[in-house]
Design a protein around this motif. Sequence first.
Motif, PDB file in Angstrom:
ATOM      1  N   ILE A 144       0.966  -1.128  -0.049  1.00  0.00           N
ATOM      2  CA  ILE A 144       0.017  -0.037   0.015  1.00  0.00           C
ATOM      3  C   ILE A 144       1.065   1.245  -0.038  1.00  0.00           C
ATOM      4  O   ILE A 144       1.673   1.267   0.942  1.00  0.00           O
ATOM      5  N   GLN A 145       0.537   2.310  -1.014  1.00  0.00           N
ATOM      6  CA  GLN A 145       1.530   3.382  -1.053  1.00  0.00           C
ATOM      7  C   GLN A 145       0.706   4.373  -0.230  1.00  0.00           C
ATOM      8  O   GLN A 145      -0.550   4.713  -0.718  1.00  0.00           O
ATOM      9  N   PHE A 146       1.428   5.044   0.583  1.00  0.00           N
ATOM     10  CA  PHE A 146       0.786   6.293   1.487  1.00  0.00           C
ATOM     11  C   PHE A 146       1.331   7.484   1.114  1.00  0.00           C
ATOM     12  O   PHE A 146       2.614   7.500   1.212  1.00  0.00           O
ATOM     13  N   ASP A 147       0.595   8.293   0.679  1.00  0.00           N
ATOM     14  CA  ASP A 147       1.350   9.861   0.351  1.00  0.00           C
ATOM     15  C   ASP A 147       0.710  10.631   1.461  1.00  0.00           C
ATOM     16  O   ASP A 147      -0.512  10.887   1.929  1.00  0.00           O
ATOM     17  N   ASN A 148       1.852  11.334   2.167  1.00  0.00           N
ATOM     18  CA  ASN A 148       1.298  12.184   3.524  1.00  0.00           C
ATOM     19  C   ASN A 148       0.345  11.616   4.311  1.00  0.00           C
ATOM     20  O   ASN A 148      -0.717  12.345   4.717  1.00  0.00           O
ATOM     21  N   ILE A 149       0.621  10.502   4.857  1.00  0.00           N
ATOM     22  CA  ILE A 149      -0.448   9.879   5.828  1.00  0.00           C
ATOM     23  C   ILE A 149      -0.290  10.556   7.180  1.00  0.00           C
ATOM     24  O   ILE A 149       0.423  11.170   7.544  1.00  0.00           O
ATOM     25  N   ALA A 150      -1.573  10.721   7.644  1.00  0.00           N
ATOM     26  CA  ALA A 150      -1.836  11.304   8.721  1.00  0.00           C
ATOM     27  C   ALA A 150      -3.054  10.639   9.605  1.00  0.00           C
ATOM     28  O   ALA A 150      -3.828  10.134   9.239  1.00  0.00           O
ATOM     29  N   PHE A 151      -2.209  10.471  10.852  1.00  0.00           N
ATOM     30  CA  PHE A 151      -3.164   9.650  11.817  1.00  0.00           C
ATOM     31  C   PHE A 151      -4.038  10.297  12.751  1.00  0.00           C
ATOM     32  O   PHE A 151      -3.839  11.713  12.991  1.00  0.00           O
ATOM     33  N   GLN A 152      -5.135   9.835  12.910  1.00  0.00           N
ATOM     34  CA  GLN A 152      -6.093  10.563  14.052  1.00  0.00           C
ATOM     35  C   GLN A 152      -5.274  10.955  15.374  1.00  0.00           C
ATOM     36  O   GLN A 152      -4.524  10.098  15.978  1.00  0.00           O
ATOM     37  N   THR A 153      -5.545  12.118  15.999  1.00  0.00           N
ATOM     38  CA  THR A 153      -4.901  12.689  16.761  1.00  0.00           C
ATOM     39  C   THR A 153      -5.817  12.360  18.258  1.00  0.00           C
ATOM     40  O   THR A 153      -7.091  12.343  18.022  1.00  0.00           O
ATOM     41  N   ASN A 154      -5.077  11.865  19.446  1.00  0.00           N
ATOM     42  CA  ASN A 154      -5.937  11.623  20.705  1.00  0.00           C
ATOM     43  C   ASN A 154      -4.793  11.766  21.638  1.00  0.00           C
ATOM     44  O   ASN A 154      -4.212  11.083  22.154  1.00  0.00           O
ATOM     45  N   LYS A 155      -4.891  13.287  21.885  1.00  0.00           N
ATOM     46  CA  LYS A 155      -3.747  13.630  22.846  1.00  0.00           C
ATOM     47  C   LYS A 155      -4.011  13.165  24.087  1.00  0.00           C
ATOM     48  O   LYS A 155      -3.018  13.185  25.048  1.00  0.00           O
ATOM     49  N   GLU A 156      -5.361  12.835  24.564  1.00  0.00           N
ATOM     50  CA  GLU A 156      -5.395  12.385  25.949  1.00  0.00           C
ATOM     51  C   GLU A 156      -4.656  10.936  26.140  1.00  0.00           C
ATOM     52  O   GLU A 156      -4.525  10.813  27.306  1.00  0.00           O
TER      53      GLU A 156
END
Length: 307
Positions: A144-156
């Motif tokens: 799988i090729q990912f371009d600029n992958i961003a993960f869900q933020t969960n700072k808690e």
Amino acid sequence: MDDFSYSIINTDALESHKQRISGIINSLITKKSSPLYHYTSAAGIISILKSSELWFTKWNCLNDASEYRIVHSLIENCLSEFADDNDFVDLIRDYNSFELSTKNNGERWNIEHNVFIASFSYAKDRLNMWNYYTKSAESDGYSIQFDNIAFQTNKENYSITVNSVIYDENQQIELVKSLLHELYDSYKNEDLSQGGVDERDMIISHLYDLVVSNIGCLLKHTAFKGEDEVRAILYLKKGSENIIQYRASNGTIIPYIAVNFDKNSISEIMLSPSLANKNAIMGLRDFKNNQKCDFRISQSNIPFRNM
């Protein structure tokens, strides 16, 4: 080594020195660049696309048996740089016992090193990577090729960093030496001794843990260099253990954390050399349309014959 509480130490001094250590780490390690590739099975493709999730696996359940051990070994070897200060050497050596951390005081290690990893590669179409996922007809692989992958933020609950793995031993040594010298500068800092030697040593303990948890999972044996690995590293915060899930693999129970990502960051999915057949391509195309995804479908260029 006790599980010291932040409430009984100079937290301002601790945070100041943590920022300095973090700054050095960030300046010496290589941040990821795009695109990145994630090799997986057909079942993995279905799960990833249907759920928009990637699974981060607990550090001690990965394929390199030397995970975290390399950093402990390098720290021990590099302590010779500080032979003139036996007290500092003895202090770090006490903290640095891998066996002590994982066996005799496993509870503290589990808290400070609740680290989970999702693996990617800079290599789009590499035979040794396909071999991990094409061992049988049931596990033919996809990249799988990912371009600029961003993960869900969960700072808690957690934080995530994405960095390149370091395989070169000389580079590993220089990184560990630089961080040990920064630890030593903190150790000799008079501000940390105002509350007494015990308080200073508590702060050094936390700074040591910061070093090990941040670079320990980025140092891999040179034998794995062909993976060209990039790691998304999830640091689980204390008290967030309820989000850990478990799966079974080859009779072993594996802790993991599922993290959402944007499916639009998938730009291409490549089929392995052993999947050179129309049915495999048609099946992936049908599933892509069913999931309303927009990515290219390609075939590996490696001339492999599946017999």
